[in-house]
Scaffold this active site. Structure first.
Site, PDB file in Angstrom:
ATOM      1  N   ASN A 156     -40.891  41.595  26.033  1.00 28.87           N
ATOM      2  CA  ASN A 156     -40.298  40.304  26.402  1.00 28.87           C
ATOM      3  C   ASN A 156     -40.191  40.102  27.911  1.00 28.87           C
ATOM      4  OD1 ASN A 156     -38.445  41.323  23.752  1.00 28.87           O
ATOM      5  ND2 ASN A 156     -39.641  39.439  23.592  1.00 28.87           N
ATOM      6  N   LEU A 169     -38.465  36.860  32.237  1.00 29.70           N
ATOM      7  CA  LEU A 169     -38.252  37.381  30.898  1.00 29.70           C
ATOM      8  C   LEU A 169     -38.015  36.282  29.876  1.00 29.70           C
ATOM      9  CD1 LEU A 169     -34.767  39.037  30.777  1.00 29.70           C
ATOM     10  CD2 LEU A 169     -35.765  38.364  32.897  1.00 29.70           C
ATOM     11  N   CYS A 170     -38.275  36.648  28.645  1.00 29.81           N
ATOM     12  CA  CYS A 170     -38.139  35.723  27.542  1.00 29.81           C
ATOM     13  C   CYS A 170     -36.890  36.118  26.778  1.00 29.81           C
ATOM     14  CB  CYS A 170     -39.373  35.826  26.654  1.00 29.81           C
ATOM     15  SG  CYS A 170     -39.289  34.759  25.238  1.00 29.81           S
ATOM     16  N   LEU A 171     -35.838  35.373  27.011  1.00 33.51           N
ATOM     17  CA  LEU A 171     -34.557  35.698  26.379  1.00 33.51           C
ATOM     18  C   LEU A 171     -33.928  34.379  25.943  1.00 33.51           C
ATOM     19  CD1 LEU A 171     -32.423  37.877  25.752  1.00 33.51           C
ATOM     20  CD2 LEU A 171     -31.596  37.643  28.082  1.00 33.51           C
TER      21      LEU A 171
END
Lengths: 120, 372
Positions: free
Chosen positions: A80, A87-89
């Protein structure tokens, strides 16, 4: 120091300094409160254990109504976290809520190291 | 800790001192009047459809971005925003009572060691005294004179200390004394003095003021109350028209001219391009409408100054190139440069965690490997 965003960031900093979560520290640049530096220790029992990771957080004037941009400065190998450190959050995108503060963001990033989500 | 002398921390000194850890109840009370968005005590509190409460300004700002409750994520509309008067009263009352409670919560200093430590007993007594505080404050605000209020405050603090001491030193004596029905007692709700027999009936009736007190206090209040009624019918109306909520324009459809009209109507600057104009209108509507949700609103000129100051601060940041630094971080080269420049800063943060962990664990911890 007059906008709501800056006031809130000072509050966040005070909270982070007085009651820091385990393995997390962060502070704004003394000359620019909208950009923060942070260090996260890898959570135990993960491949990231015993590592310390550097991040930056960039806030806009719309904070806390809009989330900060969080980037890893350290090179990360994680499904992620992209090559450029972004980042992919979910809570930093569509699940963001203005009730989150810097301590909550950094704790979430730390737990992302704990449970990666390859389907995203 | 290293962080304690960070220049920006010095700016956070306006925060009141916290309660000691031995009073978790007071800490909880302290937390419960904090807005979940700005993390400061509620100012002009409002509730929305799901029952969560925020500062009016905070939730209005949040709804400009997304129409969801920040706490429970339930969809909400701006129309569901309701002023929460009880919460405002609680916040104000707590704000006023806080300094005396802080004093009481400090461990007694010096010679008075014979007194038991201020554990549960004194703690309960301080909590029991809260209704007194609030009631007195109410009567003060009803008379609507700010000077009276402040003198009341002063007395309050003194009386407050006196009463708590009494309770600590002589509770036993009172218990052993036989009380008869005709002795004078204090109403537990409004703390008025009267024969003990008549207290239950007095409470049943909702604590009406007793006759003796009425002559002094009651008539004055009545006058003020009637004034309020008549003012509401006469002058107040006119004022209401002027202080009506502004209806939001559709920013996509309205032209620059429409936006300028709104701004000049409210005595604001009308310079700038469409983006600046609509941002200004948006901020103004939030400020203005939130200002209607409080019983101590700011003057319009103070609101205008607030808007101008926020805009000026943003402009200063832009001129100093602070936004560019943020943009720089978007590129790989910019990030590498930044990381190199702030190497010492990151190292300091890393050491800080290690020192903290050492203190927490009490033993030596492995040195984490630094990842570049």
């Amino acid at each position: 120091m007059s906008t709501a965003a800056k006031r809130r960031l000072i509050r966040d900093f005070k909270r982070l300094a007085s009651d820091p979560p385990i393995g997390i520290s962060g502070s704004p640049n003394p000359d620019n409160i909208m950009i923060w530096n942070a260090v996260i220790f890898g959570p135990p029992d993960t491949p990231f254990e015993d590592g310390s990771f550097r991040l930056t957080l960039t806030f806009t004037d719309a904070y806390p109504n809009k989330p900060p941009t969080v980037r890893f400065v350290s090179k990360m190998f994680h499904p992620n976290i992209y090559n450029n450190g972004e980042l992919c959050l979910d809570i930093l995108q569509n699940r963001w809520s203005p009730t989150y503060d810097v301590a909550a963001v950094l704790t979430s990033v730390q737990s992302l190291l704990n449970d990666p989500n390859p389907s995203r | 800790m290293d962080m304690s002398n960070h220049p920006l921390l010095a700016l956070a000194t306006d925060e009141p001192p916290p309660f000691p850890a031995s009073y978790p109840q007071l800490q909880r009370l302290d937390r419960s009047i904090v807005c979940p968005i700005c993390k400061e005590p509620f100012s002009a509190p409002v509730s929305i459809a799901c029952g969560h409460s925020f500062c009016s300004h905070c939730i209005r700002g949040s709804m400009e971005v997304t129409k969801k409750c920040p706490v429970c994520h339930e969809s909400v509309s701006e129309g569901s925003i309701r002023r929460n008067r009880a919460l405002e009263e609680i916040t104000d009352a707590w704000d006023e009572a806080r300094p005396s409670l802080i004093k009481l919560s400090q461990p007694p200093a010096g010679p008075s060691r014979k007194r038991p430590p201020p554990q549960p007993i004194s703690n309960d007594s301080s909590l029991n005294s809260l209704p007194h505080l609030k009631r007195r404050r109410d009567s003060g605000s009803r008379s609507q004179s700010p000077t009276k209020l402040s003198t009341n405050n002063h007395n309050e603090a003194v009386e407050f200390f006196g009463s708590s001491e009494e309770e600590e030193t002589s509770p036993r004596e009172n218990d052993t004394e036989e009380l008869t029905e005709h002795d004078e007692g204090t109403c537990p709700i409004c703390s008025a003095k009267m024969p003990i027999v008549s207290i239950p009936m007095h409470i049943e009736r909702g604590c009406p003021p007793i006759k003796a007190a009425k002559k002094v206090n009651g008539s004055g209040n009545q006058k003020a109350d009637w004034k309020k009624v008549f003012a509401g019918a006469g002058k107040g109306r006119e004022k209401d028209v002027e202080m009506k909520r502004i209806v939001k324009p559709n920013y996509h459809l309205s032209s620059e001219k429409d936006l300028r009209n709104i701004l000049s109507e409210h005595g604001l600057v009308t310079t700038g391009d469409k983006e600046t104009l609509s941002a200004r209108v948006q901020q103004w509507i939030i400020l203005f409408n939130a200002n209607l949700d409080t019983s101590h609103p700011k003057s319009l000129s103070a609101l205008r100054a607030q808007l101008t100051e926020a805009e000026a601060s943003r402009k200063r940041d832009k001129e100093r190139g602070k936004e560019e630094l943020g943009k720089e971080l978007e590129t790989k080269e910019g990030m590498a440069k930044y990381a190199k420049e702030r190497r010492g800063e990151f190292e300091r943060l890393r050491k800080e965690i290690m020192e903290r962990d050492k203190r927490r664990a009490g033993a030596a911890v492995d040195t984490p490997i630094e990842v570049d």
